[in-house]
Design a protein around this motif. Sequence first.
Motif, PDB file in Angstrom:
ATOM      1  N   TYR A 278       0.856  -1.179   0.000  1.00  0.00           N
ATOM      2  CA  TYR A 278       0.000   0.000   0.000  1.00  0.00           C
ATOM      3  C   TYR A 278       0.896   1.234   0.000  1.00  0.00           C
ATOM      4  CZ  TYR A 278      -3.624   3.277   1.430  1.00  0.00           C
ATOM      5  OH  TYR A 278      -4.501   4.331   1.471  1.00  0.00           O
TER       6      TYR A 278
ATOM      7  N   ASP B 199      -2.816   5.411  -2.924  1.00  0.00           N
ATOM      8  CA  ASP B 199      -3.786   6.345  -2.348  1.00  0.00           C
ATOM      9  C   ASP B 199      -3.737   7.641  -3.162  1.00  0.00           C
ATOM     10  OD1 ASP B 199      -5.181   8.075  -0.714  1.00  0.00           O
ATOM     11  OD2 ASP B 199      -3.868   7.822   1.037  1.00  0.00           O
TER      12      ASP B 199
ATOM     13  N   CYS C 227      -6.944  13.223   7.103  1.00  0.00           N
ATOM     14  CA  CYS C 227      -6.883  11.835   7.542  1.00  0.00           C
ATOM     15  C   CYS C 227      -8.299  11.424   7.934  1.00  0.00           C
ATOM     16  CB  CYS C 227      -5.944  11.729   8.739  1.00  0.00           C
ATOM     17  SG  CYS C 227      -6.149  10.197   9.659  1.00  0.00           S
ATOM     18  N   GLY C 228      -8.704  10.216   7.561  1.00  0.00           N
ATOM     19  CA  GLY C 228     -10.054   9.742   7.838  1.00  0.00           C
ATOM     20  C   GLY C 228     -10.376   9.615   9.317  1.00  0.00           C
TER      21      GLY C 228
ATOM     22  N   ARG D 240     -13.153   4.724  -1.547  1.00  0.00           N
ATOM     23  CA  ARG D 240     -13.185   4.885  -0.085  1.00  0.00           C
ATOM     24  C   ARG D 240     -14.315   5.843   0.261  1.00  0.00           C
ATOM     25  NH1 ARG D 240      -8.265   7.634   3.466  1.00  0.00           N
ATOM     26  NH2 ARG D 240      -9.557   9.218   4.441  1.00  0.00           N
TER      27      ARG D 240
ATOM     28  N   GLU E  22     -14.063   3.847   5.546  1.00  0.00           N
ATOM     29  CA  GLU E  22     -13.029   4.464   6.381  1.00  0.00           C
ATOM     30  C   GLU E  22     -13.550   4.762   7.784  1.00  0.00           C
ATOM     31  OE1 GLU E  22     -10.187   4.820   7.225  1.00  0.00           O
ATOM     32  OE2 GLU E  22      -9.209   6.705   6.661  1.00  0.00           O
TER      33      GLU E  22
ATOM     34  N   PRO F 122      -1.180   1.249   6.857  1.00  0.00           N
ATOM     35  CA  PRO F 122      -0.637   2.221   5.895  1.00  0.00           C
ATOM     36  C   PRO F 122       0.603   2.988   6.332  1.00  0.00           C
ATOM     37  CG  PRO F 122      -2.700   3.041   6.867  1.00  0.00           C
ATOM     38  CD  PRO F 122      -2.524   1.614   7.321  1.00  0.00           C
TER      39      PRO F 122
HETATM   40  C1  LIG Z   1      -5.200   5.535   4.820  1.00  0.00           C
HETATM   41  C2  LIG Z   1      -4.730   6.935   4.874  1.00  0.00           C
HETATM   42  O1  LIG Z   1      -5.499   7.741   3.992  1.00  0.00           O
HETATM   43  C3  LIG Z   1      -3.299   7.058   4.364  1.00  0.00           C
HETATM   44  O2  LIG Z   1      -2.971   8.122   3.831  1.00  0.00           O
HETATM   45  O3  LIG Z   1      -2.540   6.125   4.528  1.00  0.00           O
HETATM   46  C4  LIG Z   1      -4.783   7.568   6.285  1.00  0.00           C
HETATM   47  C5  LIG Z   1      -3.929   6.873   7.310  1.00  0.00           C
HETATM   48  C6  LIG Z   1      -3.645   7.696   8.554  1.00  0.00           C
HETATM   49  O4  LIG Z   1      -3.545   8.943   8.461  1.00  0.00           O
HETATM   50  O5  LIG Z   1      -3.459   7.101   9.598  1.00  0.00           O
HETATM   51  C7  LIG Z   1      -6.252   7.657   6.716  1.00  0.00           C
HETATM   52  O6  LIG Z   1      -6.875   8.679   6.361  1.00  0.00           O
HETATM   53  O7  LIG Z   1      -6.766   6.723   7.339  1.00  0.00           O
END
Ligand SMILES: C[C@](O)(C(=O)O)[C@H](CC(=O)O)C(=O)O
Length: 303
Positions: free
Chosen positions: A50, A91, A128-129, A161, A191, A240
Amino acid sequence: MPYLVPDRSARSAGSRLRSRLAEDTLLVMPGAHDGLAALQAKRAGFEALYLSGAAMTASMGIPDLGMITPDEVAFFTRTIARAADLPVLVDIDTGFGEALNVMHAVRTLEDAGAAAVQIEDQVLPKKCGHLDDKRLADPRDAAAKIAAASRARRDLVIVARTDAAASEGLDGALARARLYVEAGADAIFPEALTSVEMLAAFAEAMPDVPLLANMTEFGRTPALTAAELQAMGYRMAIWPVSSLRMAAKAQGRLYATLAADGTTRALVPEMLTRAELYDLIDLPAYEALDAAIVATVLPGDEG
Ligand SMILES: C[C@](O)(C(=O)O)[C@H](CC(=O)O)C(=O)O
């Protein structure tokens, strides 16, 4: 094996990933934030990787707010896909704009060696989610981007997502996921689901669509094992940012120690040795390749 000699019979990264996703077992995709991490992940036996926006941007020293360009992501994609020769899920945040921007990004990244891209339904600046106050795109606008991605790809797998669970609940996230599948998504990434029950309910509601679980540390989703996620019906799981978090912590210690002690001596036992590093990047194989080519090209001494 040096990447310089391609396997011309190899299938595209996208079609390799599709075949793997057709199998029953969960595909564990650890994050690899640079080429060396990709090599180490491959050595540990992982079959796919990933490429995280959070890790990519953090490694550039900037936050994950959707500021980077398709060419910057293509550079990372090429580096990682080339180093490991494994399928990479990339991503691409919100897709760098609207339909045409998404199509340009899909073409650019598929050419760079991506096996899959992941597009999310936030608006810019995305976050970030696992943070508060995310702003979502209209579901139809987000679906249009998925349709655009699906129109532009050759073999690339499209992972949609949805960040809707936080503001629209499980039902809202499921409704968006169904719309995105109709628009051409091959897989769904729900997410920031916040409980085991929610993860299980999402999987029960979408038994026929490959689902991805995000096991990012310090987030809102409980940390489950690959075996637990597989039992729930998930087909992919990502860790990730873990490689970047581990590497950055060690790096921080290095700089602090060197600043304090004026030497790295205390840390040497924890470092990759010269031999270990060269073994990882396969230096002897590149040298042997070079020597073999030179021997083929130059006439012999016998005259
Ligand atoms: C999955 C994610 O989009 C990422 O960029 O890896 C992030 C990971 C994180 O910030 O911990 C996410 O938005 O979950």
